[in-house]
Scaffold this motif. Structure first.
Motif, short mmCIF file in Angstrom:
data_model
loop_
_atom_site.label_atom_id
_atom_site.label_comp_id
_atom_site.label_asym_id
_atom_site.label_seq_id
_atom_site.Cartn_x
_atom_site.Cartn_y
_atom_site.Cartn_z
N GLN A 172 25.21 47.94 57.71
CA GLN A 172 25.22 46.48 57.57
C GLN A 172 26.51 46.01 56.89
OE1 GLN A 172 22.83 44.45 58.77
NE2 GLN A 172 21.68 46.20 59.55
N LEU A 173 26.96 46.78 55.92
CA LEU A 173 28.21 46.45 55.23
C LEU A 173 29.39 46.49 56.20
CD1 LEU A 173 29.11 47.79 51.72
CD2 LEU A 173 30.86 47.57 53.46
N ILE A 174 29.41 47.50 57.08
CA ILE A 174 30.50 47.59 58.07
C ILE A 174 30.49 46.37 58.98
CG2 ILE A 174 31.39 48.90 60.04
CD1 ILE A 174 30.20 51.42 58.74
N GLN A 175 29.32 45.95 59.42
CA GLN A 175 29.24 44.79 60.30
C GLN A 175 29.79 43.54 59.62
OE1 GLN A 175 25.81 44.41 63.17
NE2 GLN A 175 24.83 45.78 61.69
N LYS A 176 29.42 43.33 58.37
CA LYS A 176 29.92 42.17 57.64
C LYS A 176 31.43 42.23 57.48
CE LYS A 176 25.67 41.29 55.04
NZ LYS A 176 25.02 41.27 53.69
N HIS A 177 31.95 43.41 57.25
CA HIS A 177 33.41 43.56 57.10
C HIS A 177 34.12 43.25 58.40
CE1 HIS A 177 36.67 45.21 54.51
NE2 HIS A 177 37.26 45.40 55.68
N LEU A 178 33.59 43.71 59.50
CA LEU A 178 34.20 43.43 60.80
C LEU A 178 34.19 41.93 61.09
CD1 LEU A 178 32.64 46.32 62.92
CD2 LEU A 178 35.03 46.10 62.24
N GLU A 179 33.10 41.28 60.72
CA GLU A 179 32.99 39.84 60.97
C GLU A 179 34.04 39.05 60.19
OE1 GLU A 179 28.92 39.15 60.03
OE2 GLU A 179 28.19 39.96 61.95
N LYS A 180 34.46 39.58 59.03
CA LYS A 180 35.52 38.91 58.27
C LYS A 180 36.82 38.85 59.06
CE LYS A 180 35.83 41.21 54.46
NZ LYS A 180 36.23 41.62 53.09
N TYR A 181 36.99 39.78 59.98
CA TYR A 181 38.21 39.82 60.79
C TYR A 181 37.98 39.30 62.20
CZ TYR A 181 40.20 42.42 56.93
OH TYR A 181 40.65 42.78 55.68
N GLY A 182 36.94 38.49 62.35
CA GLY A 182 36.69 37.82 63.63
C GLY A 182 36.09 38.72 64.68
N ILE A 183 35.54 39.87 64.29
CA ILE A 183 34.93 40.79 65.24
C ILE A 183 33.41 40.61 65.18
CG2 ILE A 183 34.66 43.21 65.90
CD1 ILE A 183 37.31 43.74 64.37
N HIS A 184 32.84 40.03 66.24
CA HIS A 184 31.42 39.70 66.24
C HIS A 184 30.64 40.44 67.32
CE1 HIS A 184 32.11 36.52 63.28
NE2 HIS A 184 33.16 36.16 63.99
N ASN A 185 31.34 40.96 68.32
CA ASN A 185 30.66 41.72 69.38
C ASN A 185 30.52 43.16 68.91
OD1 ASN A 185 29.66 42.81 71.71
ND2 ASN A 185 31.26 42.00 73.07
N ILE A 186 29.41 43.44 68.25
CA ILE A 186 29.24 44.73 67.56
C ILE A 186 27.97 45.42 68.06
CG2 ILE A 186 29.00 45.87 65.33
CD1 ILE A 186 30.28 43.33 64.08
N ARG A 187 28.14 46.59 68.54
CA ARG A 187 27.03 47.44 68.95
C ARG A 187 26.57 48.24 67.73
NH1 ARG A 187 27.61 51.29 74.23
NH2 ARG A 187 26.12 52.97 73.74
N TYR A 188 25.29 48.21 67.45
CA TYR A 188 24.76 48.81 66.22
C TYR A 188 23.69 49.84 66.58
CZ TYR A 188 22.14 48.97 61.77
OH TYR A 188 21.49 49.36 60.63
N THR A 189 23.90 51.08 66.15
CA THR A 189 23.00 52.17 66.50
C THR A 189 22.70 53.02 65.28
OG1 THR A 189 24.09 52.27 68.67
CG2 THR A 189 22.63 54.10 68.10
N ILE A 190 21.44 53.42 65.15
CA ILE A 190 21.03 54.35 64.09
C ILE A 190 20.59 55.65 64.76
CG2 ILE A 190 19.40 54.81 62.23
CD1 ILE A 190 19.26 51.81 61.73
#
Length: 305
Positions: A172-190
Motif C-alpha cells: 500500500q505504501l508503494i502505491q501511495k508513493h507512485l501516485e505522488k509521481y502521477g502514476i495511477h495505473n497500478i496492478r496490485y498482486t499478493i
C-alpha cells in the motif's frame, strides 16, 4: 504554528550551488576609493571578500533554523559601476539541503563590510538589492516524469499476507508513493513466497508491457525469501546501481540494510526492482530511487544519459 527545524533525513546528497547578489551605492568618489583600496580602513575589497566567505561558513550560527553544511567552495566578487558596487557570491556544497542561505549571507556581510570600511567617507551609502540569483541541485533539478500511459505493478510476496493472516502495509505504501509521481495505473498482486508464482507474475507484467514492477518482500536471508531468485529468472540485464543506491541510502539509517539481497534490472522495457519487505525499508528505498529511476525510460528509448 510552532517554529521548528525542518527534517532533511529523507533527502539524498547532491551537488548544490547557489548564487546571490547585493549592491551598495554611494557617491562616485567613494565607490572608486572602495575599489582601489583608498579608504580610511585600507583595502576594503579584500577585507569584504574574506568577511563574505567567513560569513557563509557561519550561516547556521547566524540563522537559527539553517542546517549546518560542509561547504566545498565560496566565491565572492565585486563589480563597480559609477555609483554602485555589485557583490556576487556563489556557494557550493555536496549535501542534503541547498546553499542559498550561505550565498545570501555572504553578499550581505560583504556589503556590510564595504559600508564599514567607507562609512567615514559617506554615511549615506545604501545597501540593497539582496536577492537569490540562481539555485541548482536537489530534487528540483531532477524532475523526471513517468511517460504517458505509464503502467506499474506492485507485487507483495509474503506467505502470511497471501494467507490472509497479515495485513499488507508495504504494498500500500508503494502505491501511495507512485501516485505522488502521477502514476495511477497500478496492478496490485499478493503472492506467497513461491518462486514459480513470482516468476509467472513478473513475466506476465513484462509481456503485457507494464513499465515498472516493484516487488516487496523476499529479499532477506530466510529460506522462504525467494523473490530475488525469481527476479533473476526474469531480468535480462541487471542495473546494479539501483540496488546499490537503495542499500547505501538505507545503511546510513539502519545497520541492517546491508542484509537486503535486493536486485534490479530490465526485461525488455520493463524495469524490475525488488524492495525489502518492511515498510521502513520500502519507504527508504523509494526515497533513494525516486524520481531518478524514471530517467530509465528515455534512456531505453535512446535518449542517452
Amino acid at each position: 504554528m510552532e517554529a521548528k527545524v525542518k527534517s532533511i533525513s529523507d533527502k539524498i546528497e547532491t551537488l548544490r550551488r547557489a548564487t546571490a547578489v547585493a549592491s551598495i551605492s554611494g557617491r562616485p568618489e567613494v565607490i572608486r576609493a572602495l575599489m582601489v583600496g583608498d579608504t580610511p580602513k585600507g583595502n576594503a575589497i579584500d577585507v569584504a571578500k574574506v568577511a563574505g566567505i567567513a560569513a557563509a561558513k557561519k550561516t547556521w550560527d547566524l540563522i537559527p533554523y539553517c542546517h549546518p553544511l560542509m561547504l566545498d567552495q565560496v566565491q565572492v566578487s565585486f563589480e563597480a559601476h559609477d555609483t554602485q558596487i555589485d557583490v556576487v557570491a556563489t556557494a557550493t556544497a555536496t549535501g542534503k539541503t541547498g546553499v542559498e542561505m550561505e550565498a545570501l549571507t555572504a553578499v550581505s556581510v560583504a556589503a556590510l563590510t564595504l559600508y564599514d570600511m567607507a562609512k567615514a567617507m559617506d554615511e549615506s551609502m545604501v545597501i540593497g538589492g539582496i536577492r537569490l540569483q540562481e539555485k541548482r541541485g536537489g530534487k528540483s533539478d531532477y524532475n523526471d516524469r513517468a511517460p504517458n500511459n505509464f503502467r506499474a505493478a506492485v507485487i507483495v510476496t509474503s506467505d502470511g499476507t497471501a494467507a490472509g493472516v497479515r495485513q499488507d502495509k508495504s504494498g500500500q505504501l508503494i502505491q501511495k508513493h507512485l501516485e505522488k509521481y502521477g502514476i495511477h495505473n497500478i496492478r496490485y498482486t499478493i503472492l506467497p513466497d513461491d518462486t514459480d508464482s513470482i516468476v509467472h507474475e513478473m513475466k506476465g507484467c513484462v509481456s503485457e508491457g507494464v513499465q515498472l514492477v516493484l516487488s516487496t518482500g523476499g529479499t532477506g536471508l530466510s529460506c522462504r525469501d525467494v523473490t530475488v531468485e525469481a527476479a533473476r529468472q526474469v531480468i535480462e540485464r541487471e542495473v546494479p546501481g539501483i540496488a546499490e543506491t537503495m542499500r547505501s541510502y538505507g545503511q546510513r539509517r539502519t545497520p541492517y540494510a546491508m542484509l537486503s539481497r535486493g536486485i534490479a534490472g530490465v526485461a525488455d522495457k520493463t524495469v524490475i526492482v525488488t524492495l525489502p519487505g518492511s515498510s521502513r525499508g520500502v519507504s527508504e528505498s523509494l526515497d533513494a530511487i525516486f524520481p531518478y529511476i524514471l530517467h530509465a525510460y528515455p534512456m531505453m528509448d535512446g535518449g542517452g544519459h
